[in-house]
Design a protein around this motif. Structure first.
Motif, PDB file in Angstrom:
ATOM      1  N   TYR A  61     -43.648 -93.543 -26.211  1.00  0.00           N
ATOM      2  CA  TYR A  61     -44.414 -92.449 -26.273  1.00  0.00           C
ATOM      3  C   TYR A  61     -45.775 -92.520 -25.246  1.00  0.00           C
ATOM      4  O   TYR A  61     -46.019 -91.338 -24.798  1.00  0.00           O
ATOM      5  CB  TYR A  61     -44.741 -92.187 -27.733  1.00  0.00           C
ATOM      6  N   ALA A  62     -46.709 -93.541 -25.652  1.00  0.00           N
ATOM      7  CA  ALA A  62     -47.663 -93.740 -24.881  1.00  0.00           C
ATOM      8  C   ALA A  62     -47.445 -93.618 -23.486  1.00  0.00           C
ATOM      9  O   ALA A  62     -48.716 -93.154 -22.494  1.00  0.00           O
ATOM     10  CB  ALA A  62     -48.370 -94.776 -25.080  1.00  0.00           C
ATOM     11  N   VAL A  63     -46.435 -94.078 -22.920  1.00  0.00           N
ATOM     12  CA  VAL A  63     -46.179 -94.032 -21.538  1.00  0.00           C
ATOM     13  C   VAL A  63     -46.401 -92.614 -20.849  1.00  0.00           C
ATOM     14  O   VAL A  63     -46.811 -92.358 -19.837  1.00  0.00           O
ATOM     15  CB  VAL A  63     -44.764 -94.541 -20.956  1.00  0.00           C
ATOM     16  N   GLY A  64     -45.932 -91.550 -21.584  1.00  0.00           N
ATOM     17  CA  GLY A  64     -46.342 -90.064 -20.942  1.00  0.00           C
ATOM     18  C   GLY A  64     -47.780 -89.764 -21.079  1.00  0.00           C
ATOM     19  O   GLY A  64     -47.942 -89.200 -20.027  1.00  0.00           O
ATOM     20  N   PHE A  65     -48.534 -90.502 -21.765  1.00  0.00           N
ATOM     21  CA  PHE A  65     -49.985 -90.308 -21.465  1.00  0.00           C
ATOM     22  C   PHE A  65     -50.451 -91.170 -20.337  1.00  0.00           C
ATOM     23  O   PHE A  65     -51.291 -90.414 -19.702  1.00  0.00           O
ATOM     24  CB  PHE A  65     -50.629 -90.627 -22.771  1.00  0.00           C
ATOM     25  N   VAL A  66     -49.955 -92.087 -20.157  1.00  0.00           N
ATOM     26  CA  VAL A  66     -50.204 -93.019 -18.914  1.00  0.00           C
ATOM     27  C   VAL A  66     -49.883 -92.294 -17.731  1.00  0.00           C
ATOM     28  O   VAL A  66     -50.547 -92.418 -16.553  1.00  0.00           O
ATOM     29  CB  VAL A  66     -49.473 -94.455 -18.928  1.00  0.00           C
ATOM     30  N   ALA A  67     -48.930 -91.612 -17.678  1.00  0.00           N
ATOM     31  CA  ALA A  67     -48.271 -90.943 -16.496  1.00  0.00           C
ATOM     32  C   ALA A  67     -49.055 -89.727 -16.166  1.00  0.00           C
ATOM     33  O   ALA A  67     -49.165 -89.361 -14.884  1.00  0.00           O
ATOM     34  CB  ALA A  67     -46.807 -90.486 -16.587  1.00  0.00           C
ATOM     35  N   ARG A  68     -49.922 -89.133 -17.337  1.00  0.00           N
ATOM     36  CA  ARG A  68     -50.537 -87.951 -16.981  1.00  0.00           C
ATOM     37  C   ARG A  68     -51.703 -87.951 -15.748  1.00  0.00           C
ATOM     38  O   ARG A  68     -51.911 -87.174 -15.260  1.00  0.00           O
ATOM     39  CB  ARG A  68     -51.365 -87.414 -18.600  1.00  0.00           C
ATOM     40  N   PRO A  69     -52.301 -89.176 -16.034  1.00  0.00           N
ATOM     41  CA  PRO A  69     -53.363 -89.037 -14.749  1.00  0.00           C
ATOM     42  C   PRO A  69     -52.961 -89.370 -13.520  1.00  0.00           C
ATOM     43  O   PRO A  69     -53.443 -88.628 -12.423  1.00  0.00           O
ATOM     44  CB  PRO A  69     -54.469 -90.409 -15.128  1.00  0.00           C
ATOM     45  N   VAL A  70     -51.700 -89.880 -13.321  1.00  0.00           N
ATOM     46  CA  VAL A  70     -50.925 -89.798 -12.120  1.00  0.00           C
ATOM     47  C   VAL A  70     -50.520 -88.157 -11.715  1.00  0.00           C
ATOM     48  O   VAL A  70     -50.817 -87.960 -10.582  1.00  0.00           O
ATOM     49  CB  VAL A  70     -49.799 -90.756 -12.039  1.00  0.00           C
ATOM     50  N   GLY A  71     -49.903 -87.689 -12.575  1.00  0.00           N
ATOM     51  CA  GLY A  71     -49.456 -86.456 -12.463  1.00  0.00           C
ATOM     52  C   GLY A  71     -50.571 -85.423 -12.135  1.00  0.00           C
ATOM     53  O   GLY A  71     -50.757 -84.700 -11.019  1.00  0.00           O
ATOM     54  N   GLY A  72     -51.649 -85.623 -12.816  1.00  0.00           N
ATOM     55  CA  GLY A  72     -52.973 -84.740 -12.626  1.00  0.00           C
ATOM     56  C   GLY A  72     -53.610 -85.075 -11.131  1.00  0.00           C
ATOM     57  O   GLY A  72     -53.918 -84.217 -10.698  1.00  0.00           O
ATOM     58  N   ALA A  73     -53.569 -86.253 -10.986  1.00  0.00           N
ATOM     59  CA  ALA A  73     -54.285 -86.548  -9.598  1.00  0.00           C
ATOM     60  C   ALA A  73     -53.213 -85.985  -8.336  1.00  0.00           C
ATOM     61  O   ALA A  73     -53.674 -85.450  -7.329  1.00  0.00           O
ATOM     62  CB  ALA A  73     -54.177 -87.967  -9.341  1.00  0.00           C
ATOM     63  N   VAL A  74     -52.018 -86.310  -8.239  1.00  0.00           N
ATOM     64  CA  VAL A  74     -51.206 -85.708  -7.169  1.00  0.00           C
ATOM     65  C   VAL A  74     -51.022 -84.241  -7.126  1.00  0.00           C
ATOM     66  O   VAL A  74     -51.288 -83.811  -6.392  1.00  0.00           O
ATOM     67  CB  VAL A  74     -49.825 -86.461  -7.484  1.00  0.00           C
ATOM     68  N   MET A  75     -50.849 -83.624  -8.518  1.00  0.00           N
ATOM     69  CA  MET A  75     -50.708 -82.158  -8.326  1.00  0.00           C
ATOM     70  C   MET A  75     -52.050 -81.339  -8.265  1.00  0.00           C
ATOM     71  O   MET A  75     -52.188 -80.760  -7.742  1.00  0.00           O
ATOM     72  CB  MET A  75     -50.019 -81.600  -9.768  1.00  0.00           C
ATOM     73  N   GLY A  76     -53.130 -82.209  -8.765  1.00  0.00           N
ATOM     74  CA  GLY A  76     -54.400 -81.760  -8.560  1.00  0.00           C
ATOM     75  C   GLY A  76     -54.831 -81.776  -7.129  1.00  0.00           C
ATOM     76  O   GLY A  76     -55.446 -80.685  -6.493  1.00  0.00           O
ATOM     77  N   HIS A  77     -54.369 -82.732  -6.331  1.00  0.00           N
ATOM     78  CA  HIS A  77     -54.545 -82.732  -4.856  1.00  0.00           C
ATOM     79  C   HIS A  77     -54.154 -81.726  -4.335  1.00  0.00           C
ATOM     80  O   HIS A  77     -54.610 -81.001  -3.511  1.00  0.00           O
ATOM     81  CB  HIS A  77     -54.025 -84.167  -4.498  1.00  0.00           C
ATOM     82  N   PHE A  78     -52.648 -81.667  -4.515  1.00  0.00           N
ATOM     83  CA  PHE A  78     -51.882 -80.468  -3.843  1.00  0.00           C
ATOM     84  C   PHE A  78     -52.221 -78.893  -4.244  1.00  0.00           C
ATOM     85  O   PHE A  78     -52.306 -77.873  -3.579  1.00  0.00           O
ATOM     86  CB  PHE A  78     -50.326 -80.668  -3.791  1.00  0.00           C
ATOM     87  N   GLY A  79     -52.668 -79.114  -5.521  1.00  0.00           N
ATOM     88  CA  GLY A  79     -53.250 -77.773  -6.064  1.00  0.00           C
ATOM     89  C   GLY A  79     -54.599 -77.315  -5.572  1.00  0.00           C
ATOM     90  O   GLY A  79     -54.759 -76.156  -5.478  1.00  0.00           O
ATOM     91  N   ASP A  80     -55.316 -78.324  -5.204  1.00  0.00           N
ATOM     92  CA  ASP A  80     -56.594 -77.790  -4.435  1.00  0.00           C
ATOM     93  C   ASP A  80     -56.297 -77.581  -3.040  1.00  0.00           C
ATOM     94  O   ASP A  80     -57.151 -76.889  -2.418  1.00  0.00           O
ATOM     95  CB  ASP A  80     -57.683 -79.080  -4.620  1.00  0.00           C
ATOM     96  N   ARG A  81     -55.047 -78.106  -2.566  1.00  0.00           N
ATOM     97  CA  ARG A  81     -55.038 -77.841  -1.131  1.00  0.00           C
ATOM     98  C   ARG A  81     -53.979 -76.827  -0.744  1.00  0.00           C
ATOM     99  O   ARG A  81     -54.558 -76.004   0.209  1.00  0.00           O
ATOM    100  CB  ARG A  81     -54.365 -79.222  -0.458  1.00  0.00           C
ATOM    101  N   ILE A  82     -53.135 -76.671  -1.648  1.00  0.00           N
ATOM    102  CA  ILE A  82     -51.877 -75.605  -1.136  1.00  0.00           C
ATOM    103  C   ILE A  82     -51.924 -74.271  -2.134  1.00  0.00           C
ATOM    104  O   ILE A  82     -51.316 -73.410  -2.065  1.00  0.00           O
ATOM    105  CB  ILE A  82     -50.602 -76.162  -0.943  1.00  0.00           C
TER     106      ILE A  82
END
Length: 439
Positions: A61-82
């Motif tokens: 269950y905690a793995v989903g939380f660990v993945a959240r910063p990765v998703g936030g960083a990747v999608m945040g990067h492209f969300g701020d660019r495209i």
């Protein structure tokens, strides 16, 4: 009413779509937590002791939380660019596919060690999806809203979390009470995961009709899109560190209530699991109502004030929460959980506006998403595991309460130290403010 304060149909549509989309994503995220507490230990970790099996299941269950910063960083990067909208569509797709595949995943009895490994991979995919979801949905709602309604509009995606809990709990409750216990344990738990496919399709239809954020369009028109928005965020630790700690107690106690408590009351034979699922529904409804009240009050009295009130209530409630649960009374347990839900809601209503407006528009998706996800890891991901370990080591919940008080004090420190200018300032000016905070 002036043009600057008038609420447009587009703004209302974006807020509604954000609410629906985040409800679906959090439904997907939390049906996993319920399944982890109730059935995953014997299905995917057979042979372990009850405590060890529960810890293993909650670790996935905690793995989903660990993945959240990765998703936030990747999608945040492209969300701020495209743009924000395209990342919201992608996040919902990733979450939906991951959830549906969990619903058809063979157990350990069928494919051995590959079963828990695949479970971890799919849970990681869920975390990636929700990591990019929150920031995008909150930003679209906030950046479409009139200046005097930014807290209220940005609270709509926050409502998706408790409403997702309500939906997940209802589906699990109905499945549990309509199937024999053996049938639920063997295959019935898969129904909530497979039902997600229908919800995701509905959410995608709504999101594909949304307009891009007007503030992001201005950034693109002025050619102020950043090449490396995440790097700018990381160079401003005076913003990122307190922003990451704003939801420690809310996320921590929230996941103790929604996940650890299910296994705790079962181990202590305090309240039947079906009753606890019903209590979870009432708790989430109180949580949602408190978010709305808090957002309205924050528009008048300030974001920080409501964050302090909500976080302070959760901190002082950490010990009474378990004292009430330990009575074994359904009424006392309901009171324990509902008051917790109200405290979380009070701290959540202004949270979206407060944390996102700590960052300039050009790096806002990256900054707010990563901060939110880090807080989720340190609070929500660890709290059920730490609580289970502390309970297993001591045989009582006192140490768990002390741990929650520690999270609450850290949260309050972060609330009073974070600078979050509002209403929104011009991108160039805000960028200079961010650079000043990093010095």
């Amino acid at each position: 009413m002036t043009a600057a304060t008038r609420t447009s149909p587009s703004a209302r549509r974006v807020a509604l779509a954000g609410l629906v989309g985040t409800t679906i994503e959090w439904y997907d995220f939390f049906i996993y937590g319920t399944a982890a507490a109730l059935v995953f230990a014997p299905q995917f970790f057979p042979g372990a002791s009850p405590v060890a099996g529960t810890i293993a299941a909650l670790s996935t269950y905690a793995v989903g939380f660990v993945a959240r910063p990765v998703g936030g960083a990747v999608m945040g990067h492209f969300g701020d660019r495209i743009g924000r909208r395209s990342m919201l569509v992608l996040s919902l797709l990733i979450m939906g596919v991951g959830t549906a595949l969990i619903g058809v995943l063979p157990t350990y009895a069928s494919i051995g060690i590959a079963a828990p490994i695949l479970l971890v991979v799919l849970r990681f995919a869920q975390g990636l999806g929700v990591g990019g979801e929150w920031g995008g949905a909150t930003l679209l709602a906030l950046e479409h809203a009139p200046p005097n309604r930014r807290v209220v509009f940005s609270s709509f995606p926050q409502l998706g979390l408790p409403l997702g809990v309500v939906l997940a709990s209802l589906v699990f409750l109905l499945t549990r009470v309509t199937l024999p216990e053996a049938g639920f344990a063997a295959w019935g738990w898969r129904i909530p995961f497979l039902a997600s496919a229908v919800l995701v399709a509905f959410g995608l239809v709504l999101r594909l009709k949304l307009d891009e954020s007007p503030e992001f369009r201005q950034v693109r028109t002025r050619q102020e899109v950043r090449r490396a928005p995440l790097a700018e965020v990381l160079r401003a630790p005076r913003v990122l560190l307190p922003a990451s700690g704003l939801n420690l107690i809310g996320s921590g106690l929230g996941n103790v209530v929604l996940v650890f408590t299910l296994s705790y009351v079962a181990a202590e034979q305090l309240v039947p699991p079906s009753a606890m699922l019903a209590i979870s529904i009432g708790t989430a409804l109180a949580w949602a109502a408190a978010i709305t009240v808090s957002a309205v009050l924050a528009e008048r009295y300030g974001r920080r004030t409501l964050l302090i009130v909500g976080s302070g209530l959760l901190t002082v409630w950490a010990f009474p929460y378990f004292w009430l649960l330990d009575t074994g009374s359904v009424g006392a347990s309901t009171l324990a959980c509902v008051v917790s839900g109200i405290g979380i809601g009070l701290a959540t209503g202004p949270y979206g506006a407060f944390v996102t407006e700590a960052y300039p528009v050009a790096v806002r998706y990256s900054g707010s998403s990563v901060a939110y996800a880090i807080g989720g890891v340190l609070g929500g991901a660890l709290s059920p595991i730490v609580a289970t370990v502390l309970y297993g080591a001591t045989g009582a919940a006192t140490a768990v309460s002390a741990y929650l008080v520690f999270l609450g004090l850290l949260t309050l420190l972060c609330v009073v130290t974070l600078r979050s200018p509002h209403p929104a300032v011009a991108p160039a000016t805000a960028s200079r403010q961010l650079e000043g905070n990093s010095s």
